[in-house]
Scaffold this motif. Sequence first.
Motif, PDB file in Angstrom:
ATOM      1  N   GLU A  61       0.850  -1.182   0.000  1.00  0.00           N
ATOM      2  CA  GLU A  61       0.000   0.000   0.000  1.00  0.00           C
ATOM      3  C   GLU A  61       0.889   1.236   0.000  1.00  0.00           C
ATOM      4  O   GLU A  61       1.962   1.243   0.596  1.00  0.00           O
ATOM      5  N   LYS A  62       0.451   2.283  -0.703  1.00  0.00           N
ATOM      6  CA  LYS A  62       1.239   3.510  -0.809  1.00  0.00           C
ATOM      7  C   LYS A  62       0.430   4.692  -0.290  1.00  0.00           C
ATOM      8  O   LYS A  62      -0.789   4.652  -0.235  1.00  0.00           O
ATOM      9  N   LEU A  63       1.160   5.725   0.070  1.00  0.00           N
ATOM     10  CA  LEU A  63       0.542   6.971   0.500  1.00  0.00           C
ATOM     11  C   LEU A  63       0.776   8.014  -0.581  1.00  0.00           C
ATOM     12  O   LEU A  63       1.913   8.355  -0.892  1.00  0.00           O
ATOM     13  N   ARG A  64      -0.318   8.496  -1.166  1.00  0.00           N
ATOM     14  CA  ARG A  64      -0.236   9.553  -2.169  1.00  0.00           C
ATOM     15  C   ARG A  64      -0.527  10.886  -1.498  1.00  0.00           C
ATOM     16  O   ARG A  64      -1.465  11.008  -0.719  1.00  0.00           O
ATOM     17  N   ILE A  65       0.277  11.859  -1.817  1.00  0.00           N
ATOM     18  CA  ILE A  65       0.122  13.194  -1.247  1.00  0.00           C
ATOM     19  C   ILE A  65      -0.347  14.120  -2.360  1.00  0.00           C
ATOM     20  O   ILE A  65       0.310  14.244  -3.397  1.00  0.00           O
ATOM     21  N   MET A  66      -1.504  14.746  -2.161  1.00  0.00           N
ATOM     22  CA  MET A  66      -2.054  15.659  -3.162  1.00  0.00           C
ATOM     23  C   MET A  66      -1.240  16.948  -3.156  1.00  0.00           C
ATOM     24  O   MET A  66      -1.117  17.614  -2.125  1.00  0.00           O
ATOM     25  N   LEU A 166       5.838   6.589  -0.671  1.00  0.00           N
ATOM     26  CA  LEU A 166       5.240   7.893  -0.877  1.00  0.00           C
ATOM     27  C   LEU A 166       5.207   8.266  -2.353  1.00  0.00           C
ATOM     28  O   LEU A 166       6.150   7.996  -3.094  1.00  0.00           O
ATOM     29  N   GLU A 167       4.121   8.900  -2.749  1.00  0.00           N
ATOM     30  CA  GLU A 167       4.007   9.456  -4.106  1.00  0.00           C
ATOM     31  C   GLU A 167       3.427  10.842  -3.991  1.00  0.00           C
ATOM     32  O   GLU A 167       2.428  11.054  -3.295  1.00  0.00           O
ATOM     33  N   LEU A 168       4.037  11.786  -4.694  1.00  0.00           N
ATOM     34  CA  LEU A 168       3.540  13.154  -4.727  1.00  0.00           C
ATOM     35  C   LEU A 168       2.718  13.289  -5.996  1.00  0.00           C
ATOM     36  O   LEU A 168       3.250  13.192  -7.105  1.00  0.00           O
ATOM     37  N   GLU A 169       1.429  13.508  -5.851  1.00  0.00           N
ATOM     38  CA  GLU A 169       0.509  13.551  -6.974  1.00  0.00           C
ATOM     39  C   GLU A 169       0.087  14.987  -7.206  1.00  0.00           C
ATOM     40  O   GLU A 169      -0.512  15.612  -6.331  1.00  0.00           O
ATOM     41  N   GLY A 170       0.371  15.556  -8.357  1.00  0.00           N
ATOM     42  CA  GLY A 170       0.039  16.945  -8.631  1.00  0.00           C
ATOM     43  C   GLY A 170      -1.071  17.107  -9.636  1.00  0.00           C
ATOM     44  O   GLY A 170      -1.397  16.193 -10.374  1.00  0.00           O
ATOM     45  N   TRP A 171      -1.661  18.319  -9.631  1.00  0.00           N
ATOM     46  CA  TRP A 171      -2.650  18.682 -10.640  1.00  0.00           C
ATOM     47  C   TRP A 171      -2.708  20.158 -10.816  1.00  0.00           C
ATOM     48  O   TRP A 171      -2.231  20.939 -10.099  1.00  0.00           O
TER      49      TRP A 171
END
Length: 171
Positions: A61-66, A166-171
């Motif tokens: 499982e991973k934690l994505r950071i918006m 960890l994953e840094l997810e941008g938009w």
Amino acid sequence: MRNRLRLILLGVFCAGVLLTGIGVGTAIVEYTSLEYTGIYTLGGEITRADYEFKINLEEDEKLRIMNYNGIVELRYDKTVPENTVRCSAQYDFDMIKMTAKIIDGGDKYQWLYFDRRYIGSDFDLVMKNKDMILADLKQGKIGTYIVEEPIKEIIVTVNPQLRDVLELEGW
């Protein structure tokens, strides 16, 4: 009678054109005499809020950071406990209400989500600063008045052992 009416209408038309020309000329003279004073930033006081979360990630499982507008900075610190996420946000409390929370995203993801709701308005900022704007105009000065992004920075600090999840997810 008809010619007299036409002469009156022609006189009114010419007077209107003359007055419009005088008004435009006066406006151009006023606008060209204004001195530019630079950029003014309108906004409230920047304050800080801190959040701390305990996370329980299952295997794979991973934690994505918006990452809103690229303002989230990810830092690693060995002093942070292994299953803890610390967040520090600097933002304008008068313009937005902000909360941080961990949400289950399904599909082997959890999200660190920063919920922000705008509670202020640009018009309100202009009205709070109208005395400064009008004082500048009375002195023959004008500037650029901008409202900056109310969120200055968000720093997420975790233990270096969480680097792979960890994953840094941008938009």
